[in-house]
Design a protein around this motif. Structure first.
Motif, PDB file in Angstrom:
ATOM      1  N   ASP A  36       0.827  -1.208   0.000  1.00 47.28           N
ATOM      2  CA  ASP A  36       0.000   0.000   0.000  1.00 47.28           C
ATOM      3  C   ASP A  36       0.863   1.260   0.000  1.00 47.28           C
ATOM      4  O   ASP A  36       0.541   2.244  -0.665  1.00 47.28           O
ATOM      5  CB  ASP A  36      -0.951   0.018   1.196  1.00 47.28           C
ATOM      6  N   GLY A  37       1.965   1.234   0.724  1.00 54.28           N
ATOM      7  CA  GLY A  37       2.892   2.360   0.730  1.00 54.28           C
ATOM      8  C   GLY A  37       3.521   2.573  -0.635  1.00 54.28           C
ATOM      9  O   GLY A  37       3.700   3.708  -1.083  1.00 54.28           O
ATOM     10  N   GLN A  38       3.827   1.475  -1.308  1.00 50.16           N
ATOM     11  CA  GLN A  38       4.383   1.566  -2.661  1.00 50.16           C
ATOM     12  C   GLN A  38       3.370   2.175  -3.621  1.00 50.16           C
ATOM     13  O   GLN A  38       3.728   2.971  -4.487  1.00 50.16           O
ATOM     14  CB  GLN A  38       4.821   0.188  -3.157  1.00 50.16           C
ATOM     15  N   ALA A  39       2.113   1.820  -3.454  1.00 52.10           N
ATOM     16  CA  ALA A  39       1.061   2.378  -4.312  1.00 52.10           C
ATOM     17  C   ALA A  39       0.923   3.880  -4.078  1.00 52.10           C
ATOM     18  O   ALA A  39       0.780   4.659  -5.038  1.00 52.10           O
ATOM     19  CB  ALA A  39      -0.270   1.675  -4.046  1.00 52.10           C
ATOM     20  N   THR A  62      -3.408   9.686  -1.541  1.00 55.12           N
ATOM     21  CA  THR A  62      -3.769   8.706  -0.510  1.00 55.12           C
ATOM     22  C   THR A  62      -5.279   8.629  -0.359  1.00 55.12           C
ATOM     23  O   THR A  62      -5.857   7.529  -0.304  1.00 55.12           O
ATOM     24  CB  THR A  62      -3.108   9.072   0.837  1.00 55.12           C
ATOM     25  N   LYS A  63      -5.928   9.784  -0.310  1.00 53.46           N
ATOM     26  CA  LYS A  63      -7.398   9.798  -0.205  1.00 53.46           C
ATOM     27  C   LYS A  63      -8.042   9.130  -1.412  1.00 53.46           C
ATOM     28  O   LYS A  63      -9.007   8.381  -1.270  1.00 53.46           O
ATOM     29  CB  LYS A  63      -7.910  11.225  -0.064  1.00 53.46           C
ATOM     30  N   SER A  64      -7.518   9.400  -2.587  1.00 53.60           N
ATOM     31  CA  SER A  64      -8.069   8.810  -3.801  1.00 53.60           C
ATOM     32  C   SER A  64      -7.926   7.290  -3.789  1.00 53.60           C
ATOM     33  O   SER A  64      -8.880   6.561  -4.099  1.00 53.60           O
ATOM     34  CB  SER A  64      -7.368   9.400  -5.030  1.00 53.60           C
ATOM     35  N   ASN A  69     -10.812   2.054  -2.799  1.00 51.50           N
ATOM     36  CA  ASN A  69     -10.486   0.727  -2.265  1.00 51.50           C
ATOM     37  C   ASN A  69      -9.253   0.099  -2.913  1.00 51.50           C
ATOM     38  O   ASN A  69      -9.169  -1.116  -3.035  1.00 51.50           O
ATOM     39  CB  ASN A  69     -11.686  -0.213  -2.378  1.00 51.50           C
ATOM     40  N   LYS A  70      -8.305   0.926  -3.307  1.00 49.30           N
ATOM     41  CA  LYS A  70      -7.046   0.421  -3.866  1.00 49.30           C
ATOM     42  C   LYS A  70      -6.049   0.123  -2.752  1.00 49.30           C
ATOM     43  O   LYS A  70      -5.129  -0.661  -2.939  1.00 49.30           O
ATOM     44  CB  LYS A  70      -6.433   1.445  -4.823  1.00 49.30           C
ATOM     45  N   ILE A  71      -6.222   0.795  -1.608  1.00 51.17           N
ATOM     46  CA  ILE A  71      -5.405   0.527  -0.426  1.00 51.17           C
ATOM     47  C   ILE A  71      -6.336   0.421   0.773  1.00 51.17           C
ATOM     48  O   ILE A  71      -7.475   0.886   0.733  1.00 51.17           O
ATOM     49  CB  ILE A  71      -4.348   1.636  -0.177  1.00 51.17           C
ATOM     50  N   ALA A  72      -5.834  -0.196   1.842  1.00 50.81           N
ATOM     51  CA  ALA A  72      -6.633  -0.347   3.062  1.00 50.81           C
ATOM     52  C   ALA A  72      -6.778   0.999   3.759  1.00 50.81           C
ATOM     53  O   ALA A  72      -5.793   1.709   3.959  1.00 50.81           O
ATOM     54  CB  ALA A  72      -5.968  -1.354   3.994  1.00 50.81           C
ATOM     55  N   ASP A  78      -0.617   5.485   8.137  1.00 50.11           N
ATOM     56  CA  ASP A  78       0.728   4.974   8.422  1.00 50.11           C
ATOM     57  C   ASP A  78       1.523   4.749   7.134  1.00 50.11           C
ATOM     58  O   ASP A  78       2.716   5.051   7.068  1.00 50.11           O
ATOM     59  CB  ASP A  78       0.651   3.674   9.220  1.00 50.11           C
ATOM     60  N   ASN A  79       0.858   4.208   6.124  1.00 47.92           N
ATOM     61  CA  ASN A  79       1.532   3.976   4.845  1.00 47.92           C
ATOM     62  C   ASN A  79       1.890   5.300   4.157  1.00 47.92           C
ATOM     63  O   ASN A  79       2.934   5.406   3.516  1.00 47.92           O
ATOM     64  CB  ASN A  79       0.675   3.108   3.925  1.00 47.92           C
TER      65      ASN A  79
END
Length: 92
Positions: A36-39, A62-64, A69-72, A78-79
């Protein structure tokens, strides 16, 4: 005139090499992030942020990613903090 052109060319090459090395530092840092951090890192860097607007770009991406639902959502903050360190490394 030739000396001036040679000096400008030398400076251009030096600055380009310096910028490339910094991007490599950011990429190396990002490789250690959670998926998720990489994304977040990839999406933010795709916006070509500057030191002045990187935080806004990071927040927007990050909001997008979270809203689509691309990241948790639970670990998005944190990510994003971890990705920010890599973004700053890439921009310095």
């Amino acid at each position: 005139m030739f000396k001036f052109v040679a000096a400008v060319a030398s400076l251009t090459i030096a600055f380009t090499a310096s910028a490339h090395a910094d991007g490599a530092a950011g990429s190396a840092c990002a490789a250690k992030l959670a998926p998720d951090g990489q994304a977040i890192y990839a999406a933010t860097m795709a916006q070509k942020p500057t030191m002045q607007n990187q935080r806004d770009a990071l927040e927007k991406e990050t909001k997008s990613l979270a809203s689509n639902n691309k990241i948790a959502r639970g670990s998005a903050r944190d990510n994003a903090k971890a990705a920010e360190a890599c973004i700053l490394a890439a921009l310095q």
